[in-house]
Design a protein around this motif. Structure first.
Motif, PDB file in Angstrom:
ATOM      1  N   THR A 274       0.961  -1.056  -0.092  1.00 14.60           N
ATOM      2  CA  THR A 274       0.092  -0.086   0.004  1.00 14.60           C
ATOM      3  C   THR A 274       1.054   1.231  -0.293  1.00 14.60           C
ATOM      4  OG1 THR A 274       0.048   0.754   2.626  1.00 14.60           O
ATOM      5  CG2 THR A 274      -1.974  -1.461   1.834  1.00 14.60           C
ATOM      6  N   ALA A 295      -2.672  -1.078  -8.082  1.00 14.89           N
ATOM      7  CA  ALA A 295      -4.447  -1.126  -8.582  1.00 14.89           C
ATOM      8  C   ALA A 295      -4.500  -1.410  -8.847  1.00 14.89           C
ATOM      9  CB  ALA A 295      -5.099  -0.648  -6.835  1.00 14.89           C
ATOM     10  N   PRO A 308     -12.414  -9.916  -9.228  1.00 17.45           N
ATOM     11  CA  PRO A 308     -11.722  -9.882  -7.260  1.00 17.45           C
ATOM     12  C   PRO A 308     -12.589 -10.213  -6.654  1.00 17.45           C
ATOM     13  CG  PRO A 308     -12.293  -7.179  -8.561  1.00 17.45           C
ATOM     14  CD  PRO A 308     -12.099  -8.435  -9.767  1.00 17.45           C
ATOM     15  N   HIS A 310     -12.607 -10.261  -2.703  1.00 18.28           N
ATOM     16  CA  HIS A 310     -12.571  -9.136  -1.645  1.00 18.28           C
ATOM     17  C   HIS A 310     -10.947  -9.444  -1.145  1.00 18.28           C
ATOM     18  CE1 HIS A 310     -11.448 -13.392   0.595  1.00 18.28           C
ATOM     19  NE2 HIS A 310     -11.025 -12.518   1.473  1.00 18.28           N
ATOM     20  N   ALA A 311     -10.759  -8.004  -0.560  1.00 15.98           N
ATOM     21  CA  ALA A 311      -9.380  -7.474  -0.292  1.00 15.98           C
ATOM     22  C   ALA A 311      -9.403  -7.045   1.453  1.00 15.98           C
ATOM     23  CB  ALA A 311      -9.344  -6.256  -1.217  1.00 15.98           C
ATOM     24  N   THR A 312      -8.177  -7.241   1.612  1.00 14.94           N
ATOM     25  CA  THR A 312      -7.720  -6.289   3.172  1.00 14.94           C
ATOM     26  C   THR A 312      -6.181  -5.292   2.767  1.00 14.94           C
ATOM     27  OG1 THR A 312      -7.052  -9.206   3.807  1.00 14.94           O
ATOM     28  CG2 THR A 312      -9.101  -8.523   4.105  1.00 14.94           C
ATOM     29  N   ARG A 361      -2.082  -4.877   0.560  1.00 19.61           N
ATOM     30  CA  ARG A 361      -3.196  -5.750   0.506  1.00 19.61           C
ATOM     31  C   ARG A 361      -3.031  -6.499  -0.421  1.00 19.61           C
ATOM     32  NH1 ARG A 361      -3.860  -1.217  -2.542  1.00 19.61           N
ATOM     33  NH2 ARG A 361      -5.891  -0.368  -0.173  1.00 19.61           N
ATOM     34  N   THR A 363      -5.215  -9.668  -2.066  1.00 15.72           N
ATOM     35  CA  THR A 363      -6.425  -9.764  -3.011  1.00 15.72           C
ATOM     36  C   THR A 363      -6.809 -10.423  -3.413  1.00 15.72           C
ATOM     37  OG1 THR A 363      -6.078  -7.304  -3.641  1.00 15.72           O
ATOM     38  CG2 THR A 363      -7.778  -8.407  -4.661  1.00 15.72           C
ATOM     39  N   TRP A 365      -8.080 -13.379  -5.655  1.00  9.97           N
ATOM     40  CA  TRP A 365      -9.302 -13.607  -7.186  1.00  9.97           C
ATOM     41  C   TRP A 365      -9.802 -14.636  -7.946  1.00  9.97           C
ATOM     42  CZ3 TRP A 365      -8.795  -8.584 -10.369  1.00  9.97           C
ATOM     43  CH2 TRP A 365      -7.839  -8.012  -9.692  1.00  9.97           C
TER      44      TRP A 365
END
Length: 368
Positions: A274, A295, A308, A310-312, A361, A363, A365
Motif C-alpha cells: 500500500t 492497484a 476480484p 475481496h481485499a484486506t 493489500r 486481494t 481473485w
C-alpha cells in the motif's frame, strides 16, 4: 530426499522376507524411523511396526502434518514421506516446459522425463530445474537470500504469512479433491508457502522461482513443499487447472498462465504494497515510492481472466536495526535503482532501532 519405491507403493516393513528392505526387521529401539508408531488398532496403516514398548511420540505443534497427531488416525500413505520435486503428488501436476507433455521420475530417480525424452535434473538440494534456455536474470545472490531468510525468520513479515494462511484456509481448497496443490509463483525462500501449507494439512506445495539459492531453502521450507526452477514470465510447467491456491507476493503476475493452471474453483492470492508501506524510509533513503496506479496495474494484468473477490489491508510496525533495514531495502525494487554507497551512508545515519511500517493489500481473485 529419498526416491519413491519403483512400484509406486509403500514397502511393508513388517515383511521380513522383503528383499528390497533386508534391514527392515522389527526394531523397537530404532528412533530414526518416525513412522514406526504403535498403532495396532489402525487397520488403514498395515505398515506400522508394532512397538509395544515404545513411548508415545509427542505432537510437535509446529508440524501440522505430524503423523503422531491423535486426531488424525488415518494419515494417508501418500504423505508418509517428505514431499520433494520427485514426489508422485507433485510430478503428476508438472508438465514438460518444452513440449507440455506429462513428466515422470526417471528410473534412477535423478531426473524427470517426458514421453519425448526431454529430461530435467533433480538437484540434490530437492528442487527440479524446469528452466529452458537462458534465464532473463539470475535472481537473488546467495548472500541476498541468506539475509532475506534471516529477516523473515525474525518474524518481520509474519503479518503477510498469517494473512495468506487465513485467506487460503477459507478459499475452499479442501473441496477441490485429494491433496490440493498450492503454488507460490516467485516464492523466494518459501516462508509464505510454508505458512499456507500449515493451514491446509492435506495440501502439497510447489515453490517456483528463478533463483537457485532461494529454491535450495524453499525445498526445505516445509515437509510438504517441493520446489522448481522456473521463470514465471514464461509458460508455467504445470498442467491445466491443476492448482487449488496460487500465491503471488510482491512478484510479477502472468495473468494468462495463472488462469490456465488454476482450478476453475481455485483462488489467486495477490499481495501488493500500500502507499504506507515502508513510508518512514522512502524519503530519508531515497527509495522508490509505491506507484499510485499500482492497484490499477494489477487489475489490468488480471482483467478478463479473474474477478476480484475481496481485499484486506494488513499492517504491522517493525522495529529494525540498520542491518535489517539494509536487508529490507534489498528485498524490494529500490535495490536495483539506488546508488549502493549513498544508500549505505543514509542507513548508517538512521537511529537504531528505527520503526518501519509494513502495509500490504491482500486481494483474493477468482477465475472467470
Amino acid at each position: 530426499m529419498s526416491a519413491p519405491h519403483p512400484s509406486g507403493q509403500p514397502v511393508d516393513p513388517a515383511r521380513p522376507d522383503n528383499p528390497a528392505r533386508p534391514d527392515d526387521a522389527a526394531r523397537p529401539d530404532d528412533a530414526a524411523r518416525p513412522d514406526n508408531l504403535a498403532r495396532p488398532d489402525n487397520p488403514a496403516r498395515p505398515d506400522n511396526l508394532a512397538r509395544p514398548d515404545g513411548p508415545a511420540r509427542p505432537h510437535d505443534p509446529a508440524r501440522p502434518d505430524d503423523p503422531a497427531r491423535p486426531d488424525d488416525p488415518a494419515r494417508p500413505d501418500d504423505l508418509a514421506r517428505p514431499v520433494d520435486a520427485g514426489h508422485p503428488l507433485v510430478v503428476a501436476r508438472l508438465r514438460c516446459p518444452v513440449c507440455a507433455g506429462p513428466l515422470a521420475a526417471a528410473t534412477d530417480a535423478r531426473a524427470l522425463r517426458c514421453p519425448r525424452r526431454h529430461s530435467f535434473d533433480l538437484a540434490r538440494q530437492g528442487y527440479v530445474n524446469l528452466l529452458t534456455g537462458r534465464a532473463p536474470h539470475a535472481g537473488d545472490t546467495p548472500a541476498m537470500v541468506a539475509a532475506r531468510a534471516d529477516f523473515l525468520a525474525a518474524g518481520h513479515y509474519d503479518v503477510i504469512s498469517a494473512a495468506l494462511a487465513e485467506a487460503a484456509a477459507h478459499a475452499g481448497a479442501a473441496d477441490l479433491g485429494a491433496y490440493p496443490l498450492v503454488v507460490d509463483a516467485g516464492a523466494g525462500t518459501g516462508r509464505h508457502l510454508a505458512a499456507v501449507l500449515a493451514a491446509l494439512p492435506d495440501a502439497v506445495g510447489l515453490a517456483l522461482d528463478v533463483a537457485k539459492p532461494a529454491l535450495r531453502r524453499a525445498a526445505r521450507a516445509h515437509p510438504r513443499a517441493a520446489a522448481a526452477l522456473a521463470d514465471t514470465w514464461r509458460p508455467l510447467p504445470l498442467a491445466d487447472h491443476s492448482v487449488a491456491v496460487l500465491l503471488n507476493v510482491f512478484a510479477p503476475r502472468n495473468g494468462d498462465e495463472f488462469h490456465r493452471v488454476l482450478h476453475p474453483a481455485g483462488a489467486l492470492l495477490v499481495v501488493t504494497p500500500t502507499d504506507d508501506h515502508l513510508a518512514e524510509l522512502v524519503d530519508v533513503l531515497g527509495l522508490l515510492r509505491v506507484d499510485p496506479a499500482k492497484a490499477d496495474r494489477v487489475a489490468d494484468s488480471l482483467s478478463g481472466r479473474f474477478t476480484p473477490h475481496h481485499a484486506t489491508v494488513h499492517t504491522a510496525r517493525l522495529p529494525l536495526d540498520r542491518a535489517e533495514v539494509t536487508t529490507l531495502v534489498g528485498m524490494g525494487p529500490s535495490a536495483w535503482h539506488t546508488d549502493p554507497h549513498r544508500l549505505a551512508a543514509a542507513i548508517d545515519a538512521l537511529p537504531a532501532p528505527v520503526t518501519v511500517t509494513a502495509s500490504v493489500r491482500l486481494t483474493v481473485w477468482r477465475p472467470r
